[in-house]
Design a protein around this motif. Structure first.
Motif, PDB file in Angstrom:
ATOM      1  N   ALA A  43       1.075  -1.306   0.322  1.00  0.00           N
ATOM      2  CA  ALA A  43       0.254  -0.204   0.083  1.00  0.00           C
ATOM      3  C   ALA A  43       0.497   1.058  -0.218  1.00  0.00           C
ATOM      4  O   ALA A  43       2.213   1.045   0.566  1.00  0.00           O
ATOM      5  N   HIS A  44       0.526   1.813  -0.585  1.00  0.00           N
ATOM      6  CA  HIS A  44       1.303   3.927  -1.022  1.00  0.00           C
ATOM      7  C   HIS A  44       0.976   4.560   0.250  1.00  0.00           C
ATOM      8  O   HIS A  44      -0.775   3.669   0.865  1.00  0.00           O
ATOM      9  N   TYR A  45       1.362   5.246   0.699  1.00  0.00           N
ATOM     10  CA  TYR A  45       0.763   6.508   1.881  1.00  0.00           C
ATOM     11  C   TYR A  45      -0.365   6.971   1.633  1.00  0.00           C
ATOM     12  O   TYR A  45      -1.087   7.191   2.712  1.00  0.00           O
ATOM     13  N   HIS A  82      -2.424   2.948 -10.774  1.00  0.00           N
ATOM     14  CA  HIS A  82      -2.562   2.458 -12.238  1.00  0.00           C
ATOM     15  C   HIS A  82      -1.206   2.368 -12.612  1.00  0.00           C
ATOM     16  O   HIS A  82      -0.558   1.121 -12.495  1.00  0.00           O
ATOM     17  N   PHE A  83      -0.282   3.265 -12.167  1.00  0.00           N
ATOM     18  CA  PHE A  83       1.156   3.702 -12.513  1.00  0.00           C
ATOM     19  C   PHE A  83       1.850   2.726 -11.842  1.00  0.00           C
ATOM     20  O   PHE A  83       2.893   1.856 -11.930  1.00  0.00           O
ATOM     21  N   MET A  84       1.372   2.286 -10.368  1.00  0.00           N
ATOM     22  CA  MET A  84       2.757   1.475  -8.921  1.00  0.00           C
ATOM     23  C   MET A  84       1.975   0.304  -9.088  1.00  0.00           C
ATOM     24  O   MET A  84       2.915  -0.177  -9.534  1.00  0.00           O
ATOM     25  N   ALA A  85       1.376  -0.457  -9.607  1.00  0.00           N
ATOM     26  CA  ALA A  85       0.801  -1.725 -10.001  1.00  0.00           C
ATOM     27  C   ALA A  85       1.277  -2.345 -11.236  1.00  0.00           C
ATOM     28  O   ALA A  85       1.631  -3.014 -11.327  1.00  0.00           O
ATOM     29  N   SER A 131      12.328   9.576 -17.041  1.00  0.00           N
ATOM     30  CA  SER A 131      10.925  10.055 -16.555  1.00  0.00           C
ATOM     31  C   SER A 131      10.443   9.903 -15.281  1.00  0.00           C
ATOM     32  O   SER A 131      11.131   8.910 -14.138  1.00  0.00           O
ATOM     33  N   TYR A 132       9.503  10.260 -13.800  1.00  0.00           N
ATOM     34  CA  TYR A 132       9.648  10.105 -13.165  1.00  0.00           C
ATOM     35  C   TYR A 132       8.163   8.722 -13.400  1.00  0.00           C
ATOM     36  O   TYR A 132       7.593   9.090 -13.991  1.00  0.00           O
ATOM     37  N   VAL A 133       8.439   7.621 -12.204  1.00  0.00           N
ATOM     38  CA  VAL A 133       8.050   6.864 -11.786  1.00  0.00           C
ATOM     39  C   VAL A 133       6.055   7.520 -12.217  1.00  0.00           C
ATOM     40  O   VAL A 133       5.517   6.228 -12.666  1.00  0.00           O
ATOM     41  N   ASN A 134       5.532   8.846 -12.102  1.00  0.00           N
ATOM     42  CA  ASN A 134       4.026   8.133 -11.841  1.00  0.00           C
ATOM     43  C   ASN A 134       4.161   8.827 -13.837  1.00  0.00           C
ATOM     44  O   ASN A 134       4.189  10.030 -14.055  1.00  0.00           O
ATOM     45  N   CYS A 135       4.160   8.189 -14.397  1.00  0.00           N
ATOM     46  CA  CYS A 135       3.660   7.985 -15.969  1.00  0.00           C
ATOM     47  C   CYS A 135       3.972   6.833 -16.202  1.00  0.00           C
ATOM     48  O   CYS A 135       3.711   5.196 -15.588  1.00  0.00           O
ATOM     49  N   THR A 148      12.201   8.160  -9.473  1.00  0.00           N
ATOM     50  CA  THR A 148      11.256   8.547  -8.470  1.00  0.00           C
ATOM     51  C   THR A 148      11.676   9.567  -7.616  1.00  0.00           C
ATOM     52  O   THR A 148      12.197  10.320  -7.488  1.00  0.00           O
ATOM     53  N   SER A 149      10.469  10.618  -6.481  1.00  0.00           N
ATOM     54  CA  SER A 149      10.581  11.126  -6.237  1.00  0.00           C
ATOM     55  C   SER A 149      12.257  10.453  -4.586  1.00  0.00           C
ATOM     56  O   SER A 149      13.133  12.036  -4.889  1.00  0.00           O
ATOM     57  N   SER A 150      12.509  10.106  -4.634  1.00  0.00           N
ATOM     58  CA  SER A 150      13.813   9.508  -3.600  1.00  0.00           C
ATOM     59  C   SER A 150      14.930   9.463  -4.247  1.00  0.00           C
ATOM     60  O   SER A 150      15.873   9.325  -3.814  1.00  0.00           O
ATOM     61  N   VAL A 194      -3.527  17.177  -7.323  1.00  0.00           N
ATOM     62  CA  VAL A 194      -3.318  17.254  -5.605  1.00  0.00           C
ATOM     63  C   VAL A 194      -1.709  18.595  -4.632  1.00  0.00           C
ATOM     64  O   VAL A 194      -2.317  19.445  -4.157  1.00  0.00           O
ATOM     65  N   HIS A 195      -0.610  17.926  -5.690  1.00  0.00           N
ATOM     66  CA  HIS A 195      -0.067  19.352  -5.273  1.00  0.00           C
ATOM     67  C   HIS A 195      -0.155  20.480  -5.566  1.00  0.00           C
ATOM     68  O   HIS A 195       1.214  20.936  -5.705  1.00  0.00           O
ATOM     69  N   GLU A 196      -0.895  20.621  -6.081  1.00  0.00           N
ATOM     70  CA  GLU A 196      -0.780  22.691  -6.758  1.00  0.00           C
ATOM     71  C   GLU A 196      -1.418  22.657  -6.140  1.00  0.00           C
ATOM     72  O   GLU A 196      -1.451  24.106  -6.471  1.00  0.00           O
ATOM     73  N   ALA A 217       7.507  19.348   2.394  1.00  0.00           N
ATOM     74  CA  ALA A 217       6.993  18.939   0.689  1.00  0.00           C
ATOM     75  C   ALA A 217       7.810  18.308   0.674  1.00  0.00           C
ATOM     76  O   ALA A 217       8.506  17.650   0.074  1.00  0.00           O
ATOM     77  N   HIS A 218       6.865  18.048  -0.232  1.00  0.00           N
ATOM     78  CA  HIS A 218       6.934  16.643  -1.802  1.00  0.00           C
ATOM     79  C   HIS A 218       7.255  17.584  -2.914  1.00  0.00           C
ATOM     80  O   HIS A 218       6.717  18.185  -3.337  1.00  0.00           O
ATOM     81  N   PRO A 219       8.064  17.237  -3.388  1.00  0.00           N
ATOM     82  CA  PRO A 219       8.700  18.034  -4.553  1.00  0.00           C
ATOM     83  C   PRO A 219       7.716  17.820  -5.946  1.00  0.00           C
ATOM     84  O   PRO A 219       8.415  18.790  -6.564  1.00  0.00           O
ATOM     85  N   GLU A 220       6.874  17.567  -5.906  1.00  0.00           N
ATOM     86  CA  GLU A 220       5.368  17.608  -6.547  1.00  0.00           C
ATOM     87  C   GLU A 220       4.798  18.998  -6.549  1.00  0.00           C
ATOM     88  O   GLU A 220       4.260  19.652  -6.818  1.00  0.00           O
ATOM     89  N   CYS A 221       5.212  19.636  -5.481  1.00  0.00           N
ATOM     90  CA  CYS A 221       4.777  20.864  -4.623  1.00  0.00           C
ATOM     91  C   CYS A 221       4.929  22.299  -6.107  1.00  0.00           C
ATOM     92  O   CYS A 221       6.154  22.082  -6.655  1.00  0.00           O
ATOM     93  N   GLY A 233      10.930  16.074   0.012  1.00  0.00           N
ATOM     94  CA  GLY A 233      11.690  14.776   0.145  1.00  0.00           C
ATOM     95  C   GLY A 233      10.361  14.056  -0.394  1.00  0.00           C
ATOM     96  O   GLY A 233       8.895  14.075   0.096  1.00  0.00           O
ATOM     97  N   SER A 234      10.448  12.227  -0.446  1.00  0.00           N
ATOM     98  CA  SER A 234       9.196  11.719  -1.402  1.00  0.00           C
ATOM     99  C   SER A 234       8.873  11.384  -0.133  1.00  0.00           C
ATOM    100  O   SER A 234       8.999  11.652   1.381  1.00  0.00           O
ATOM    101  N   THR A 235       7.366  10.466   0.009  1.00  0.00           N
ATOM    102  CA  THR A 235       6.971  10.277   1.780  1.00  0.00           C
ATOM    103  C   THR A 235       7.177  10.158   2.144  1.00  0.00           C
ATOM    104  O   THR A 235       7.162   9.960   3.439  1.00  0.00           O
ATOM    105  N   THR A 236       7.986   8.500   1.591  1.00  0.00           N
ATOM    106  CA  THR A 236       9.343   8.538   2.511  1.00  0.00           C
ATOM    107  C   THR A 236      10.229   9.762   3.378  1.00  0.00           C
ATOM    108  O   THR A 236      10.717   9.320   4.995  1.00  0.00           O
TER     109      THR A 236
HETATM  110  P1  13P Z   1       6.323   9.253  -3.672  1.00  0.00           P
HETATM  111  O1  13P Z   1       6.676   8.026  -4.235  1.00  0.00           O
HETATM  112  O2  13P Z   1       7.512  10.097  -3.191  1.00  0.00           O
HETATM  113  O3  13P Z   1       5.431   8.532  -2.415  1.00  0.00           O
HETATM  114  O4  13P Z   1       5.108   9.654  -4.346  1.00  0.00           O
HETATM  115  C1  13P Z   1       4.755   9.492  -5.364  1.00  0.00           C
HETATM  116  C2  13P Z   1       3.132   9.935  -5.307  1.00  0.00           C
HETATM  117  O5  13P Z   1       1.639   9.710  -6.301  1.00  0.00           O
HETATM  118  C3  13P Z   1       3.624  11.891  -5.157  1.00  0.00           C
HETATM  119  O6  13P Z   1       2.092  12.315  -5.142  1.00  0.00           O
END
Ligand code: 13P
Ligand code: SF4
Length: 336
Positions: A43-45, A82-85, A131-135, A148-150, A194-196, A217-221, A233-236
């Motif tokens: 599960a994601h955070y 979906h992209f995580m699965a 590319s960032y993994v969110n794709c 990834t953000s990490s 969400v981050h915007e 803050a998450h770097p997507e902000c 940083g990343s969520t972790t």
């Molecule tokens: P993390 O890899 O930092 O958990 O980010 C995933 C994500 O979807 C952030 O919006």
């Protein structure tokens, strides 16, 4: 609706729409199914608290991908988007990957359609694509390296300075990385809804009321939010920072609110305040992540659907840049 009808409707609906006996103990049922089917639940955070509490592993995108790559389970149940699965399936072609709701997408991933991105890439010959993994898997297949953000900063730093780079799909993370690494990467114009949404003005007011609070803050902000952050940083990484910081009691958290559940569990003596959005809605809840519910999770495990299936040629093409990410991460000492 009977079970057979509901299963037939999954491709269209995205999830199993069956009534569940309200007296059923879903936590116990999910534990039973994990054992019976040799299934692991990741599960994601950003998942709701109940799902986090029943998961075998909770993590950020990198941690989840690494866990998925080494599991011995026969079934990976992915409570995330979906992209995580899809990443778990790319890494584990022989395993069954289930997700509670196929419609759990990602606004950031959706902001980069593969056909447009292919044209963009053609307009920038000689550029390496990070590319960032969110794709989507299609974007991954058009990329040279995933990050990834990490690990994004270390991945970019591992690339020779004179190598031109396209960074996709997140312009905010890309801009942040350009600043941190001194590069001038060409950025795809994508972002996370969400981050915007965070309001700089409201965060500054909150800081005035809580002068000792640190902003995480998450770097997507957006850049303006990242500028006032004490830690990015990343969520972790922001979770670890909040837990380990011995001098701070209060934190303003500029990312999706789901992370606060773990923060409160890991540091119950501290106070975590969600950064306010620029309107009065609960827009810092990710509507995609929150499509998953405990009920849908139980049903997908019980009936083994929805399952993530992928075209094998696409999977192989998308695997290459993920392997490159793992290889670089190993080389620079981020993973073993
Ligand atoms: P993390 O890899 O930092 O958990 O980010 C995933 C994500 O979807 C952030 O919006
Ligand atoms: Fe995608 Fe943003 Fe939701 Fe993360 S929070 S899954 S980037 S829409």
């Amino acid at each position: 609706m009977n079970i057979e009808e509901a299963i037939l409707k999954v491709p269209k609906r995205g999830f199993l729409d069956i009534d569940i006996d309200p007296t059923l103990d879903l936590f116990a049922e999910i534990e039973r199914l994990k054992k019976e089917k040799n299934a692991v639940l990741l599960a994601h955070y950003y998942q709701e608290a109940d799902i986090q509490d029943v998961a075998d592993y909770i993590g950020d995108s990198l941690g989840l991908a690494q866990y998925a790559a080494k599991t011995n389970a026969d079934i990976i149940v992915f409570a995330g988007v979906h992209f995580m699965a899809e990443t778990a399936k790319i890494l584990n072609p022989t395993k069954k990957v289930l997700l509670p709701d196929l419609n759990a997408g990602c606004s950031l991933a959706d902001s980069a359609p593969a056909d447009l991105f292919k044209c963009f890439k053609e307009q920038h010959p000689g550029h390496l694509v990070v590319s960032y993994v969110n794709c989507s898997a299609e974007i991954k297949a058009l990329s040279d390296i995933i990050c990834t953000s990490s690990n994004a900063e270390r991945i970019i730093e591992s690339i020779p300075e004179d190598q031109p780079i396209i960074f996709a799909p997140d312009k905010n993370l890309g801009g942040y990385l350009n600043k941190k690494t001194g590069r001038n990467m060409v950025l795809w114009n994508g972002a996370c809804m969400v981050h915007e949404i965070f309001s700089l003005e409201k965060i500054i007011k909150l800081k005035t009321r809580h002068p000792n609070a640190k902003v995480l803050a998450h770097p997507e902000c957006e850049e303006a939010i990242l500028r006032v952050a004490d830690y990015v940083g990343s969520t972790t990484q922001i979770l670890q920072y909040a837990v380990q910081d011995k001098t701070t009691q209060e934190f303003i958290v500029a990312t999706e609110t789901g992370i606060i559940h773990q923060m409160q569990k890991d540091a119950p003596e501290k106070t975590f305040i969600p950064a306010p959005p620029n309107n009065s809605c609960a827009c810092n809840d990710c509507p995609h992540m929150k499509l998953n519910t405990l009920e849908k999770l139980y049903l997908c495990m019980e009936y083994e659907t929805p399952e993530l299936v992928m075209d094998e040629a696409l999977r192989k093409a998308a695997l290459k840049p993920i392997e490159r990410m793992m290889e670089i991460s190993r080389k620079v000492g981020l993973i073993k």
